[in-house]
Each structure stands twice: as structure tokens, then as C-alpha cells.
Design an enzyme around this catalytic site. Structure first.
Site, PDB file in Angstrom:
ATOM      1  N   GLY A  95       0.799  -1.218   0.000  1.00  0.00           N
ATOM      2  CA  GLY A  95       0.000   0.000   0.000  1.00  0.00           C
ATOM      3  C   GLY A  95       0.827   1.260   0.000  1.00  0.00           C
ATOM      4  N   LYS A 133      -0.443   2.465  -4.218  1.00  0.00           N
ATOM      5  CA  LYS A 133      -1.005   3.798  -4.424  1.00  0.00           C
ATOM      6  C   LYS A 133      -0.773   4.334  -5.836  1.00  0.00           C
ATOM      7  CE  LYS A 133      -2.704   5.013  -0.328  1.00  0.00           C
ATOM      8  NZ  LYS A 133      -2.679   3.740   0.369  1.00  0.00           N
ATOM      9  N   ASP A 191      -8.282   6.219   3.072  1.00  0.00           N
ATOM     10  CA  ASP A 191      -7.179   6.918   3.732  1.00  0.00           C
ATOM     11  C   ASP A 191      -6.585   7.976   2.797  1.00  0.00           C
ATOM     12  OD1 ASP A 191      -6.436   4.621   2.188  1.00  0.00           O
ATOM     13  OD2 ASP A 191      -4.378   4.906   2.841  1.00  0.00           O
ATOM     14  N   ASP A 192      -5.920   8.946   3.382  1.00  0.00           N
ATOM     15  CA  ASP A 192      -5.188   9.990   2.646  1.00  0.00           C
ATOM     16  C   ASP A 192      -6.071  10.732   1.650  1.00  0.00           C
ATOM     17  OD1 ASP A 192      -3.072   9.042   4.070  1.00  0.00           O
ATOM     18  OD2 ASP A 192      -2.103   8.015   2.415  1.00  0.00           O
ATOM     19  N   TYR A 220      -7.489   6.627  10.428  1.00  0.00           N
ATOM     20  CA  TYR A 220      -7.067   5.229  10.583  1.00  0.00           C
ATOM     21  C   TYR A 220      -6.038   5.015  11.685  1.00  0.00           C
ATOM     22  CZ  TYR A 220      -3.230   6.839   7.557  1.00  0.00           C
ATOM     23  OH  TYR A 220      -2.178   7.530   7.016  1.00  0.00           O
TER      24      TYR A 220
END
Length: 588
Positions: free
Chosen positions: A15, A46, A122-123, A167
Site C-alpha cells: 500500500g 497507491k 485513507d489519505d 485510521y
């Protein structure tokens, strides 16, 4: 631990940002996981565009074959393959078409043989678009609603993971227990879905990171020592024996280096301390290891106290001079250890691992050697040729990471980087086009089209000139402090602007929308341009379009080269396209 399946998931998450692993590397990982007693692999690189940026796009036949092979390889090693997707960058949670696109993508992967899935949020930015604000009470409500729907669409798979935007504890406001976001997730997420969570510091755990790293490096040392020749066909140099020539390098079978030969060839075997040093030089994305931190601190101190380097003489030198010289010797020894590590690593039998690491270790070695030469110069030595200040530094000589930090501390690069006088940071604004912008837009349009022949009429030209009105939310301006420096206009249904059948029906069926883009060459960073185009593509997608094309004259080389660098569009090839035009397009 999944409440439904009671399967304890232990394995590896791919990831990270950066170059994804290759298919062969992943297959090797599965074999190692089986050996280590791990049972899970989560696919979430990603920088795989179809995992994150272009999550709506289905996989091509070639990509599908690769994933099918990968999923099968995982099953052969008893490793659960979890396919993860990250739609949070630009999904409109309240748009049924968006949810359908997500279901369609995961259904395709399900057809490949995948039975476990994950939705990752996330992000991403937490601000919702106006449509989602009207439909949902909160960001968590929006995520949970889509996640539950997708989970049911996939017939509630045994393993289905959800990664929240918050998270880890550091992201929770005001705390994990009092986070409204997490409480909503806990209350409304389907109980068959597991939540991914990152522990910052596991209090009371027996896990000691330093010891775990040491143990891992001990096992990796064995891997570095394994020759890369399973069929006996490769030599120590990594080249096939049948490829050998008279120009074979010194590291060939049968060559025995002498004690006074180049140290690169007389290096002893790799040691555990070498691997420990390597890990500390490439520690974490925003954190250096202890040895690297020490080297940076020493270089700072030696540079800031360089006036002590040549003060006094050998018999009457003061304590400050002694300290400088002693620390200079220690710094030199640390640099020598890096070079020694490089030499030993360059001679390891496992060439596959070496080739993956070589660019990194070569870069850090050259940065350390420059810093080492700089310290010797401070002590009265002859300056290294690469440290001589000039007015025209070459851009390819600049580095990132730890090597870059060493480089920026040297006098030849200290405060200038690519420019003798650092330019002011450019700030760009993206905003809707207005009637008042027309004079500046036309000025940019004419300036950028002076070198191309205007013999062919383009719909894009008419969009800019105002003869055809763009679709709502599909006319944006890029502006800096000096004024308008770019624009994007688009029309969702290009046929409405055609007075004749300009393009083949087969093309317009797949690419019904038309876009025109112009960016002034003074905009050096493509990031702002990409954001500009992405916003218009998103608006076209919301309007129901499934594809967009861009047209420009075949002698407009600047436009072709510019669009290729953005990686948004591909040249379209349909029968019946005009010979004096180039048409590029992308699916939405």
C-alpha cells in the site's frame, strides 16, 4: 480477526506510494509468506492508476490476465488475495452512477477469481461536495452507506475490509473514544465488515522494533548470499555465460583479485552491520536512521565550526581545534563505512537484489563522498572538482533524500539548488471562466496558435472564441499573479456543435465529448494543469459522458508533446479521421 469467518489475517499490505512491485516480485512474496506461515496479501499500490486515480476504469484484457495469474499464484501458496480499491479522491457518494461504477469494477475483479475485498478511504480530503452534503449527515455516513451497499452487492464476502479516513489515533479528534467519525462508523457499518486500524505505539507489547529489524536483516543476509543462478546459467557478474565476451568485467568466473587491486573488487563478504547501515541510510520517508542523523549533525557542526580547522599549529593547538580534527576523523570513518558497504554490496552473489538496490546505494555513496571531500577541504585539503562553484549547475546533478541533504550543505549547492537566485514560489488559482476573462483568453489563444496553420476549423477553437458555449462547470481558468496562463473548455455532446459529420460515428460513440486545453509555456509544473483537467473531466463524468477527445492540428508539436507528458490522453486511431489533425482521447 473477522467476526464472521474467524480467520486471523496475517500478511503483507502493498500500500505504499512509489513504484509498485512487479508481478514476479509479488509471486516470490507469496512463496515467502507460505514459508513464514502468513496467509494474506492486500493489493493496494497507491501508484497503480486503476487502484486509486482512475478507479472507475475497468482492467484491459492484458491487465486482467496478469491479475488472474496473480490471484491464482496466491491461492497456490494458500495466501488470501485481498483486492483493495481507493475511490475517495473524487467519488461523489450520492451519485448512483458512481456507486454503480464501483460495483462494476469490483465485480470484474471478482470474475478474476478474487473473493476478498477492501475499500480504502485513507489519505483523502474530508470536505464533501455540495451533493453529498445534501444527501448525508456526515462524511462517515457517506462512506459507510457506499461501503455497506458494495458489501451486499458482492454477496457479503468472507473477508471485506474498510479503511477509515481516521485510521490511527493521531488523526482522531478529539480522541479515539470521542471521535464522531469513528462512532458513526462503529454504529452503522455492517458487522460483517472489518475495520483496518494502524497502531502508533502498542503499549505493553512484547514487540521491540529494533530487535525485529535485526532479526529480519539476519535472514536477509542469507538471501544476499544466494547466487542468482537456479539453472546454473549465470556467472557471478549476473551475465549469461553464452553472453560473455572479450570485454567481460573483472568479476568473472575464475578471476582472483590481488591484495592491491581496486577495493571494489577485493571487498570482503557482506556483513550484518553493512545491512544495518543500509537500513539506517534509507529508514522512513520522513525520518533518517540513527547513523544518518549522526552523520548529518557532524557535518553541520564541522561546517559551522570550520574556522577552527586551520587555527593554531600541531604543537600549540587549542582544545577547539583538537575537537574539530577529532570529529573530522570520526566523520571520515563513517563515510568510509558507507563506501565499504557499497563495495561489499556490489559483490553479493544475488544479483537480482543488487540490481533493485544499486541506483539507491550508488546515489548515497556519491553524496557521502562529496561530503567527505568537503570536510577534507575545510581541513586544508584540495577542493573536489564537483564542489567548484559555477554559474550554470546542471539540473540532473541534484538529488533527493539523505544524499540531497548532504549535497545542499556543500558550498556549491547550499542555497541555490537549480537557480543562482531562487525564484519566487508561483501560486496558481483555478476558477470558473467569466465574460470578463474573454480578452485575456483570446490573447493567450492567439499567442499559442501563431505558429500553426489555421486552415482547419476546430470545435475547440469555437469554444474559446465564444461561438459555442461550454457545458456547465466545464470552463475553467488557470491564473497566477501575472494573469491568465491557461484554460480548459469542454462540451459534453460534441455533435451539437457540428455543422457536418466531422468525425466517424464509431469514435463519437466512445468519445462523445470534446475538450480544448491551452497552457502557457511559463507554467513549468504540470501539477496545476493536471488539477485543472481533472476538474473538467470530473464534471463531464457527472454529466453522463463516457469519453472525451481533444483535437489539434498535426503541425502543433508543442501541444502533442505537452499532452503526452500529462498521461491523460492517448492518440485515437479511427478510419475516417482527417489527415491534417491529431485526435487524442480518454475514457471516463
Amino acid at each position: 480477526m473477522s467476526e464472521k469467518s474467524k480467520i486471523f489475517l496475517s500478511g503483507v499490505v502493498e500500500g505504499f506510494y512509489g513504484r509498485p512491485w512487479t508481478m514476479n516480485q509479488r509471486k516470490e512474496l507469496f512463496r515467502r509468506e507460505q514459508k513464514w506461515g502468513l496467509n494474506t496479501y492486500l493489493y493496494a499500490p497507491k501508484d497503480d492508476y486503476k487502484h486509486r486515480m482512475y478507479w472507475r476504469d475497468l482492467y484491459s484484457l492484458e491487465e486482467a490476465d496478469q491479475l488472474i495469474t496473480l490471484i491464482s499464484a496466491a491461492k497456490e501458496c494458500n495466501v488470501e488475495f485481498i483486492y483493495a480499491i481507493s475511490p475517495g479522491l473524487d467519488i461523489t457518494f450520492s451519485n448512483p452512477k458512481e456507486v454503480s461504477a464501483l460495483k462494476r469494477k469490483l465485480s470484474q475483479v471478482s470474475e478474476f477469481g478474487c473473493r476478498s475485498f477492501a475499500l480504502l478511504f485513507d489519505d483523502i480530503e474530508t470536505e464533501m461536495c455540495p451533493a453529498d452534503k445534501e444527501a448525508f449527515g456526515s462524511f462517515a455516513d457517506a462512506q459507510v452507506s457506499v461501503t455497506n451497499e458494495v458489501f451486499q452487492h458482492l454477496k457479503e464476502p468472507q473477508v471485506f475490509l474498510f479503511c477509515p479516513t481516521d485510521y490511527c489515533a493521531a488523526f482522531c479528534t478529539p480522541s479515539v473514544q470521542l471521535s464522531k467519525y469513528l462512532n458513526t462508523v462503529g454504529e452503522k457499518l455492517n458487522p460483517g465488515i472489518d475495520v483496518l486500524w494502524t497502531d502508533g505505539e502498542d503499549q505493553g507489547s512484547d514487540y521491540i522494533p529494533h530487535d525485529a529489524l535485526r532479526l529480519a536483516l539476519t535472514e536477509w543476509l542469507v538471501e544476499f548470499g544466494k547466487a542468482d543462478q537456479p539453472d546454473g546459467s549465470r556467472s557471478r557478474s549476473g551475465r549469461s555465460k553464452r553472453e560473455a565476451s572479450e570485454e567481460e568485467p573483472m568479476q568473472t568466473d575464475g578471476y582472483v583479485p590481488g591484495p592491491k587491486d581496486n577495493p571494489l573488487y577485493t571487498a570482503e563478504p557482506l556483513t550484518l552491520e553493512d545491512l544495518n547501515l543500509l537500513s539506517e541510510l534509507f529508514y522512513l520517508p520522513y525520518e533518517h536512521g540513527p547513523t544518518a542523523v549522526t552523520m548529518l549533525k557532524e557535518l553541520h557542526w564541522l561546517r559551522d565550526n570550520s574556522d577552527a580547522a586551520t587555527t593554531g599549529d600541531i604543537t600549540t593547538e587549542c582544545e577547539r581545534v583538537k575537537e574539530w580534527r577529532q570529529r573530522a576523523v570520526r566523520f571520515d570513518e563513517m563515510c568510509a563505512a558507507v563506501v565499504q558497504m557499497f563495495n561489499r554490496l556490489s559483490n553479493v552473489p544475488n544479483r537480482l537484489i543488487l540490481y533493485d538496490l544499486y541506483n539507491y546505494i550508488c546515489d548515497i555513496k556519491s553524496g557521502v563522498l562529496l561530503a567527505r571531500a568537503f570536510v577534507k577541504t575545510l581541513g586544508g585539503g584540495t577542493p573536489h572538482p564537483a564542489m567548484i562553484i559555477n554559474d550554470n549547475p546542471e539540473p540532473w546533478g541534484f538529488r533527493g533524500g539523505l544524499s540531497g541533504e548532504f549535497q545542499r550543505m556543500l558550498p556549491c549547492h547550499g542555497n541555490r539548488d537549480l537557480f543562482r537566485i531562487p525564484p519566487a514560489t508561483r501560486m496558481y488559482t483555478i476558477r470558473p471562466n467569466t465574460a470578463e476573462d474573454q480578452p485575456e483568453v483570446m490573447k493567450l489563444f492567439k499567442e499559442m496558435n501563431t505558429e500553426t496553420q489555421q486552415t482547419v476549423e476546430l470545435i475547440g477553437d469555437r469554444l474559446v472564441q465564444g461561438d459555442v458555449h461550454p457545458t456547465q462547470n466545464c470552463s475553467l481558468i488557470l491564473e497566477d499573479s501575472s494573469g491568465i496562463c491557461g484554460y480548459v473548455f469542454a462540451l459534453s455532446d460534441a455533435k451539437t456543435a457540428m455543422t457536418k459529420a466531422q468525425y466517424p460515428e464509431a469514435m463519437l460513440s466512445d468519445y462523445p465529448s470534446v475538450m480544448t486545453v491551452q497552457i502557457h509555456p511559463k507554467v513549468p509544473d504540470p501539477t496545476a494543469t493536471k488539477r485543472l483537467i481533472e476538474q473538467v473531466l470530473s464534471s463531464l463524468r457527472e454529466s453522463g459522458s463516457k469519453g472525451v477527445y481533444i483535437e489539434f492540428r498535426s503541425n502543433d508539436r508543442r501541444m502533442m508533446d505537452f499532452l503526452k507528458t500529462l498521461n491523460f490522453f492517448q492518440v485515437l486511431r479511427f478510419e475516417g479521421l482527417p489527415a491534417n489533425l491529431v485526435v487524442m482521447g480518454t475514457k471516463l
